[in-house]
Scaffold this motif. Structure first.
Motif, PDB file in Angstrom:
ATOM      1  N   UNK A  25      33.010  37.887  27.748  1.00 35.18           N
ATOM      2  CA  UNK A  25      33.760  38.871  28.531  1.00 35.18           C
ATOM      3  C   UNK A  25      33.007  40.192  28.661  1.00 35.18           C
ATOM      4  N   UNK A  26      31.749  40.208  28.306  1.00 38.14           N
ATOM      5  CA  UNK A  26      30.988  41.449  28.218  1.00 38.14           C
ATOM      6  C   UNK A  26      31.044  42.288  29.484  1.00 38.14           C
ATOM      7  N   UNK A  27      30.987  41.640  30.630  1.00 43.23           N
ATOM      8  CA  UNK A  27      30.920  42.400  31.881  1.00 43.23           C
ATOM      9  C   UNK A  27      32.292  42.778  32.425  1.00 43.23           C
ATOM     10  N   UNK A  28      33.377  42.268  31.797  1.00 43.70           N
ATOM     11  CA  UNK A  28      34.721  42.547  32.309  1.00 43.70           C
ATOM     12  C   UNK A  28      35.015  44.049  32.335  1.00 43.70           C
ATOM     13  N   UNK A  29      34.910  44.785  31.233  1.00 44.89           N
ATOM     14  CA  UNK A  29      35.206  46.230  31.295  1.00 44.89           C
ATOM     15  C   UNK A  29      34.239  46.999  32.191  1.00 44.89           C
ATOM     16  N   UNK A 163      40.465  28.337  23.674  1.00 47.98           N
ATOM     17  CA  UNK A 163      39.574  28.018  24.788  1.00 47.98           C
ATOM     18  C   UNK A 163      40.236  28.324  26.132  1.00 47.98           C
ATOM     19  N   UNK A 164      41.511  28.021  26.260  1.00 49.16           N
ATOM     20  CA  UNK A 164      42.215  28.306  27.514  1.00 49.16           C
ATOM     21  C   UNK A 164      42.223  29.803  27.802  1.00 49.16           C
ATOM     22  N   UNK A 165      42.595  30.603  26.806  1.00 48.23           N
ATOM     23  CA  UNK A 165      42.651  32.050  27.006  1.00 48.23           C
ATOM     24  C   UNK A 165      41.257  32.627  27.229  1.00 48.23           C
ATOM     25  N   UNK A 166      40.235  32.000  26.648  1.00 48.62           N
ATOM     26  CA  UNK A 166      38.841  32.429  26.845  1.00 48.62           C
ATOM     27  C   UNK A 166      38.469  32.392  28.323  1.00 48.62           C
ATOM     28  N   UNK A 167      39.107  31.505  29.097  1.00 50.82           N
ATOM     29  CA  UNK A 167      38.826  31.382  30.534  1.00 50.82           C
ATOM     30  C   UNK A 167      39.585  32.403  31.378  1.00 50.82           C
ATOM     31  N   UNK A 168      40.370  33.257  30.752  1.00 55.77           N
ATOM     32  CA  UNK A 168      41.240  34.177  31.501  1.00 55.77           C
ATOM     33  C   UNK A 168      40.515  35.005  32.559  1.00 55.77           C
ATOM     34  N   UNK A 169      39.314  35.556  32.291  1.00 53.65           N
ATOM     35  CA  UNK A 169      38.647  36.339  33.350  1.00 53.65           C
ATOM     36  C   UNK A 169      38.419  35.553  34.636  1.00 53.65           C
ATOM     37  N   UNK A 170      38.224  34.249  34.516  1.00 54.70           N
ATOM     38  CA  UNK A 170      38.031  33.437  35.720  1.00 54.70           C
ATOM     39  C   UNK A 170      39.308  33.353  36.540  1.00 54.70           C
ATOM     40  N   UNK A 171      40.455  33.453  35.872  1.00 54.19           N
ATOM     41  CA  UNK A 171      41.727  33.470  36.585  1.00 54.19           C
ATOM     42  C   UNK A 171      41.929  34.825  37.260  1.00 54.19           C
ATOM     43  N   UNK A 172      41.653  35.890  36.509  1.00 52.59           N
ATOM     44  CA  UNK A 172      41.893  37.245  37.001  1.00 52.59           C
ATOM     45  C   UNK A 172      40.992  37.584  38.183  1.00 52.59           C
ATOM     46  N   UNK A 173      39.720  37.209  38.094  1.00 52.66           N
ATOM     47  CA  UNK A 173      38.754  37.600  39.109  1.00 52.66           C
ATOM     48  C   UNK A 173      38.356  36.464  40.048  1.00 52.66           C
ATOM     49  N   UNK A 174      39.085  35.367  40.013  1.00 51.37           N
ATOM     50  CA  UNK A 174      38.781  34.244  40.887  1.00 51.37           C
ATOM     51  C   UNK A 174      37.844  33.269  40.218  1.00 51.37           C
ATOM     52  N   UNK A 175      37.736  32.089  40.800  1.00 58.97           N
ATOM     53  CA  UNK A 175      36.859  31.067  40.248  1.00 58.97           C
ATOM     54  C   UNK A 175      37.614  29.955  39.551  1.00 58.97           C
TER      55      UNK A 175
END
Length: 275
Positions: A25-29, A163-175
């Protein structure tokens, strides 16, 4: 430093999960602040976190045990067939049901055997892709620690949430669509089942994960409502496969093999201390 090292040895599992999230998630913030033009999700997080954690907390002994799990290949040809073909069967069933319900599949005509082989080969060795980025960490490092003091079913459920929650940025930002989170949770059970049934072989879960990402529901080229329905059908099909392991292979969920929990007495103490 000795105090930190001692703390780390007794909290390896939560430290690994936090580090996996932090790297991926490094690039999220940075993206949220408008500094980056887009969010880059880094699948290499679990692999990098495992390498760092083993180096800090276990050293050479840990690397040897970890590498044995990654390279464990003597598991019987039938398990290779399961690892490579089961994901394709799940997708074929999904696509067939969706087409029976009236969906058009224009993408199938564009698929070629050579094209699928190229995708499979590239994904297999690319640490910035899901299979190699996730399996050595989530299955090769986390599962043995989880199973040191838990039943396989409990370990799979806990890892599934992580693992599911680890994928959260893909939900938030598409993909990744929203249904991808419960699907990821459910399919984690299949990976843990395969990992245990092959004596703790990361190689087999890596092949299975790679197969899952090579021939996908998206390969059919479904569009609009057909695509949304296909994702829902795929979730149901995967859940049915997991249910099948519960019904027809109950022993696999009661006891994990020693090779899939062989992390030494320290792991049992540290895992209980972090629970």
């Amino acid at each position: 430093m000795p105090r930190f090292h001692n703390w780390l040895q007794h909290h390896r599992l939560p430290a690994f999960f936090v580090l996996s999230y932090a790297i991926s998630w490094l690039s999220w913030p940075v993206f949220a602040l408008g500094i980056m033009p887009r969010m880059e999700f880094l699948p290499i997080g679990p692999l990098a976190a495992a390498l760092i954690m083993i180096g800090l907390a276990e050293g050479r002994t840990g690397y040897r045990a970890w590498s044995r799990r990654i390279l464990r290949w003597r598991v019987g040809w039938a398990w290779y067939a399961v690892a490579l073909l089961l994901p394709a069967v799940l997708v074929l069933v999904t696509g067939s049901v969706n087409m029976l319900l009236g969906a058009a599949a224009p993408g199938l005509s564009q698929l070629t055997g050579s094209g699928l082989l190229v995708v499979f080969a590239v994904r297999l060795v690319n640490p910035m892709d899901g299979p190699l980025g996730e399996e050595p960490g989530f299955r090769g490092y986390a599962v043995p620690l989880l199973q040191a003091s838990r039943l396989p079913l409990q370990a799979a459920a806990l890892l599934g949430f992580v693992v599911a929650f680890w994928h959260l940025p893909l939900i938030v930002f598409g993909g990744l669509s929203l249904i991808g989170l419960p699907t990821t949770f459910v399919i984690t059970f299949l990976y843990v089942w395969l990992f245990n049934r092959t004596g703790g072989s990361v190689l087999l879960t890596l092949l299975c994960h790679n197969s899952q990402g090579t021939f996908t529901v998206g390969s059919y080229g479904f569009a609009g409502p057909d695509a949304q329905r296909a994702e829902l059908i795929y979730f149901v099909v995967v859940a049915a496969a997991v249910l099948g392991t519960f019904l027809f292979d109950r022993p696999a969920w009661r006891t994990a093999p020693k090779e899939a929990t062989d992390v030494g007495p320290l792991a049992v103490r540290s895992d209980r201390a972090s629970s």
